[in-house]
Motif scaffolding. Structure first.
Motif, PDB file in Angstrom:
ATOM      1  N   LEU A  36     -74.650 -32.565 -39.783  1.00 52.24           N
ATOM      2  CA  LEU A  36     -73.364 -31.816 -39.694  1.00 52.24           C
ATOM      3  C   LEU A  36     -73.315 -30.559 -40.663  1.00 52.24           C
ATOM      4  N   TYR A  37     -73.904 -30.658 -41.642  1.00 58.61           N
ATOM      5  CA  TYR A  37     -73.721 -29.907 -42.891  1.00 58.61           C
ATOM      6  C   TYR A  37     -75.336 -29.476 -43.366  1.00 58.61           C
ATOM      7  N   ASN A  38     -75.447 -28.311 -44.015  1.00 60.48           N
ATOM      8  CA  ASN A  38     -76.606 -27.884 -44.788  1.00 60.48           C
ATOM      9  C   ASN A  38     -76.596 -28.936 -46.042  1.00 60.48           C
ATOM     10  N   ALA A  39     -77.750 -28.746 -46.754  1.00 62.74           N
ATOM     11  CA  ALA A  39     -77.844 -29.570 -47.977  1.00 62.74           C
ATOM     12  C   ALA A  39     -76.665 -29.543 -48.903  1.00 62.74           C
ATOM     13  N   ASP A  40     -76.262 -28.482 -49.148  1.00 62.02           N
ATOM     14  CA  ASP A  40     -75.239 -28.295 -50.288  1.00 62.02           C
ATOM     15  C   ASP A  40     -73.780 -28.320 -49.578  1.00 62.02           C
ATOM     16  N   ALA A  41     -73.579 -28.450 -48.394  1.00 64.13           N
ATOM     17  CA  ALA A  41     -72.221 -28.568 -47.754  1.00 64.13           C
ATOM     18  C   ALA A  41     -71.432 -27.292 -47.757  1.00 64.13           C
ATOM     19  N   THR A  42     -72.232 -26.141 -47.713  1.00 64.55           N
ATOM     20  CA  THR A  42     -71.513 -24.775 -47.828  1.00 64.55           C
ATOM     21  C   THR A  42     -71.769 -24.350 -46.554  1.00 64.55           C
ATOM     22  N   LYS A  43     -72.126 -24.653 -45.394  1.00 60.91           N
ATOM     23  CA  LYS A  43     -72.223 -24.439 -44.014  1.00 60.91           C
ATOM     24  C   LYS A  43     -72.241 -25.656 -43.029  1.00 60.91           C
ATOM     25  N   ALA A  44     -71.681 -25.520 -41.973  1.00 67.58           N
ATOM     26  CA  ALA A  44     -71.574 -26.497 -41.004  1.00 67.58           C
ATOM     27  C   ALA A  44     -72.867 -26.359 -39.963  1.00 67.58           C
ATOM     28  N   THR A  45     -73.630 -27.337 -39.751  1.00 67.78           N
ATOM     29  CA  THR A  45     -74.936 -26.763 -38.852  1.00 67.78           C
ATOM     30  C   THR A  45     -74.616 -27.844 -37.579  1.00 67.78           C
ATOM     31  N   PHE A  46     -73.573 -28.480 -37.139  1.00 62.39           N
ATOM     32  CA  PHE A  46     -73.505 -29.106 -36.039  1.00 62.39           C
ATOM     33  C   PHE A  46     -73.474 -28.314 -34.705  1.00 62.39           C
ATOM     34  N   ASN A  47     -74.088 -27.164 -34.800  1.00 63.65           N
ATOM     35  CA  ASN A  47     -74.056 -26.318 -33.575  1.00 63.65           C
ATOM     36  C   ASN A  47     -75.705 -26.164 -33.411  1.00 63.65           C
ATOM     37  N   SER A  48     -76.558 -26.638 -34.226  1.00 68.86           N
ATOM     38  CA  SER A  48     -77.912 -26.482 -34.197  1.00 68.86           C
ATOM     39  C   SER A  48     -78.632 -26.988 -32.834  1.00 68.86           C
ATOM     40  N   ASP A  49     -79.658 -26.416 -32.587  1.00 68.27           N
ATOM     41  CA  ASP A  49     -80.475 -26.893 -31.242  1.00 68.27           C
ATOM     42  C   ASP A  49     -80.525 -28.370 -31.085  1.00 68.27           C
ATOM     43  N   GLN A  50     -80.698 -28.953 -32.412  1.00 67.90           N
ATOM     44  CA  GLN A  50     -80.736 -30.756 -32.294  1.00 67.90           C
ATOM     45  C   GLN A  50     -79.501 -31.018 -31.933  1.00 67.90           C
ATOM     46  N   ALA A  51     -78.275 -30.580 -32.582  1.00 68.42           N
ATOM     47  CA  ALA A  51     -77.030 -31.394 -32.181  1.00 68.42           C
ATOM     48  C   ALA A  51     -76.607 -30.919 -30.916  1.00 68.42           C
ATOM     49  N   VAL A  52     -76.936 -29.741 -30.306  1.00 69.93           N
ATOM     50  CA  VAL A  52     -76.496 -29.367 -28.936  1.00 69.93           C
ATOM     51  C   VAL A  52     -77.182 -30.097 -27.987  1.00 69.93           C
ATOM     52  N   GLU A  53     -78.521 -30.506 -28.233  1.00 71.68           N
ATOM     53  CA  GLU A  53     -79.243 -31.425 -27.487  1.00 71.68           C
ATOM     54  C   GLU A  53     -78.910 -32.935 -27.625  1.00 71.68           C
ATOM     55  N   ALA A  54     -78.363 -33.254 -28.748  1.00 67.77           N
ATOM     56  CA  ALA A  54     -77.566 -34.633 -28.576  1.00 67.77           C
ATOM     57  C   ALA A  54     -76.380 -34.887 -28.066  1.00 67.77           C
ATOM     58  N   VAL A  55     -75.437 -33.768 -28.000  1.00 69.59           N
ATOM     59  CA  VAL A  55     -74.087 -33.919 -27.229  1.00 69.59           C
ATOM     60  C   VAL A  55     -74.170 -33.590 -25.890  1.00 69.59           C
ATOM     61  N   THR A  56     -75.554 -32.864 -25.478  1.00 68.28           N
ATOM     62  CA  THR A  56     -75.622 -32.355 -24.090  1.00 68.28           C
ATOM     63  C   THR A  56     -76.269 -34.071 -23.522  1.00 68.28           C
ATOM     64  N   TRP A  57     -76.780 -34.913 -24.244  1.00 69.27           N
ATOM     65  CA  TRP A  57     -77.398 -35.988 -23.798  1.00 69.27           C
ATOM     66  C   TRP A  57     -76.206 -36.767 -23.397  1.00 69.27           C
ATOM     67  N   LEU A  58     -75.243 -36.914 -24.413  1.00 67.57           N
ATOM     68  CA  LEU A  58     -74.027 -37.922 -24.347  1.00 67.57           C
ATOM     69  C   LEU A  58     -73.233 -37.403 -23.202  1.00 67.57           C
ATOM     70  N   THR A  59     -72.909 -36.031 -22.839  1.00 65.96           N
ATOM     71  CA  THR A  59     -72.051 -35.810 -21.906  1.00 65.96           C
ATOM     72  C   THR A  59     -72.783 -35.736 -20.620  1.00 65.96           C
ATOM     73  N   GLY A  60     -74.163 -35.880 -20.560  1.00 65.36           N
ATOM     74  CA  GLY A  60     -74.960 -36.095 -19.264  1.00 65.36           C
ATOM     75  C   GLY A  60     -74.753 -37.300 -18.788  1.00 65.36           C
ATOM     76  N   LEU A  61     -74.181 -38.306 -19.530  1.00 63.29           N
ATOM     77  CA  LEU A  61     -74.057 -39.797 -19.079  1.00 63.29           C
ATOM     78  C   LEU A  61     -72.958 -39.729 -18.128  1.00 63.29           C
ATOM     79  N   ILE A  62     -71.972 -38.853 -18.297  1.00 70.28           N
ATOM     80  CA  ILE A  62     -70.694 -38.831 -17.241  1.00 70.28           C
ATOM     81  C   ILE A  62     -71.315 -37.991 -16.150  1.00 70.28           C
ATOM     82  N   SER A  63     -71.904 -36.880 -16.151  1.00 66.88           N
ATOM     83  CA  SER A  63     -72.375 -36.331 -14.975  1.00 66.88           C
ATOM     84  C   SER A  63     -73.201 -37.276 -14.018  1.00 66.88           C
TER      85      SER A  63
END
Length: 449
Positions: A240-267
């Motif tokens: 969700l964040y970089n190492a020192d929590a100065t930036k949010a990273t929950f839009n990384s490719d990995q995060a997008v893939e994770a949330v896409t998999w979850l929402t795919g259960l609905i579709s």
């Protein structure tokens, strides 16, 4: 973060407020001008041996906590036992709903009316440490010879902020995979072999779908779709964040893939759209939903329903590694305007004692943080708790940054938008990160870090 084990509508609503202490970072910043602002806290000085024993005059200690459910009764019994064994230390317990507790604590400390000891979630330690509401307790750990080797590594490290220890961990409470055995059997699946990985889960969902069962209801709320998404981001190799929590990273490719998999259960038809708050869990109990990611706190509730055939297992590994949402209760010692060293010494004795007696606390729906307690044969007899204790090494705690709970809420808001189909996962996460980065910057100014 203990959750009531009864499941009345009132308590279902309460659970919405009992997450990562979200929205309370701002409250923690109020009323704290008298607590020293952003100055670094300092440990108290005086006599005492860090909690090994206390031989001074009798002291009366006030303890605040948020254990409002059945766990509160267990906690009070433990305090009563401690009082009975220590003639010169008397603990008085005050219990509030967590959201009220965190809102009240800063002002109480600022006015000189705060408690001596406070139970605090691991994600709130940095916020209250930065505002000098709680004090360092490194001497407790050193005097008692406690180290990382005595606790689950993830929980032990979570009690640190800027190199100082502010919390002695009592427990950890993760999410796990609950499953309805009757529905698995109806779909021709082995009711005693829950899925352990992505292939297993997707194959099981396919068989359930053939049997006319929507097997994995996806909640748009933090409880529990947000917690599921949180776990998946880390499982897919993101954070969700970089190492020192100065930036949010929950839009990384990995995060997008994770949330896409979850929402795919609905579709894919494995979940209804627009699942209501707690409807995913209630559907599991009523025989409509086969799998539900939920907290360890539901074990005791399910035990009250003998007609439900259920089991619980560690979260399946959907991504490239194991990871799971979790939180932890820590004991802290509160800053005082006028330090009474005898009280501080007595508080340390209590913290050490209850940590050693956390096997009894496990019955309330917690995994003890102390290794020796988890290795006790009596804990092994708590089958469901012991099963979820295997997740301890995989716990993904938020970073120790003041106000991080408010920022994490923006991730849950983004997941909500994606699950409800208001935005595509990438757009929802991108928008959430933009807001999160601004809040992280504001927090650095607010908390002086």
């Amino acid at each position: 973060m203990t959750y009531p084990t009864d499941i009345s509508p009132t308590d279902i609503s309460r659970r919405r407020l009992l997450g990562l202490s979200l929205g309370l970072g701002a409250a923690a910043a109020l009323g704290l001008a008298g607590c020293g602002g952003s100055d670094q806290p300092t440990a108290s000085t005086g006599n005492g041996n860090g909690g090994k024993d206390y031989t001074g005059p009798k002291v009366q200690l006030n303890l605040w906590n948020g254990f409002t459910g059945g766990d509160g009764d267990i906690f009070k019994k433990l305090v009563d036992q401690f009082n009975g064994e220590h003639a010169n230390i008397a603990i008085s317990v005050a219990t509030y709903k967590w959201e009220d507790y965190y809102a009240k604590l800063p002002g109480a400390v600022s006015s000189g009316n705060g408690p001596d000891v406070a139970v605090m979630h691991i994600d709130m330690l940095a916020t209250f440490a930065a505002r000098r509401v709680i004090q360092p307790i490194d001497d407790v750990a050193s005097a008692l010879g406690l180290s990382e080797a005595d606790f689950a590594t993830t929980v032990w490290k979570g009690g640190l902020y800027q190199g100082k220890r502010y919390g002695i961990p009592l427990d950890m409470h993760p999410v796990g995979l609950y499953y309805n055995k009757a529905l698995l059997q109806k779909a021709g699946l082995d009711p005693n072999k829950p899925p352990q990985n992505r292939a297993d889960l997707e194959a099981a969902l396919a068989e359930l779908k053939k049997a006319g069962i929507q097997g994995f209801w996806v909640s748009p709320f933090q409880f529990t779709g947000g917690m599921t998404a949180y776990s998946l981001v880390y499982q897919f190799g993101g954070a969700l964040y970089n190492a020192d929590a100065t930036k949010a990273t929950f839009n990384s490719d990995q995060a997008v893939e994770a949330v896409t998999w979850l929402t795919g259960l609905i579709s894919a038809g494995h979940s209804p759209t627009n699942v209501g708050q707690d409807a995913d869990y209630l559907a599991l109990k009523s025989g409509k939903n086969a799998f539900n990611v939920n907290g360890i706190w539901q074990v005791n509730d399910l035990k009250k329903s003998p007609d439900v055939q259920w089991g619980v297992a560690p979260l399946p590994q959907i991504g490239t590694k194991k990871a799971v949402w979790a939180n932890s209760h820590n004991f802290t010692i509160v800053q005082q305007r006028n330090v009474e060293q005898n009280k501080v010494s007595g508080a340390k004795v209590f913290i050490n004692w209850l940590s050693q007696h956390s096997l009894d606390w496990a019955a309330g729906g917690q995994v003890p943080a102390r290794n020796s307690v988890r290795d006790d044969p009596k804990f092994k007899d708590l089958a469901e708790m012991n099963t979820l204790a295997a997740e301890l090494p995989d716990a993904a705690f938020p970073p120790a940054a003041p106000g991080i709970g408010d920022v994490t809420k923006l991730f849950y808001d983004a997941v909500n938008e994606a699950v409800l189909g208001k935005k595509q996962p990438k757009q929802a996460l991108d928008d959430g990160v933009a807001k999160a980065d601004k809040l992280l910057e504001d927090n650095r100014k607010k908390y002086g870090s």
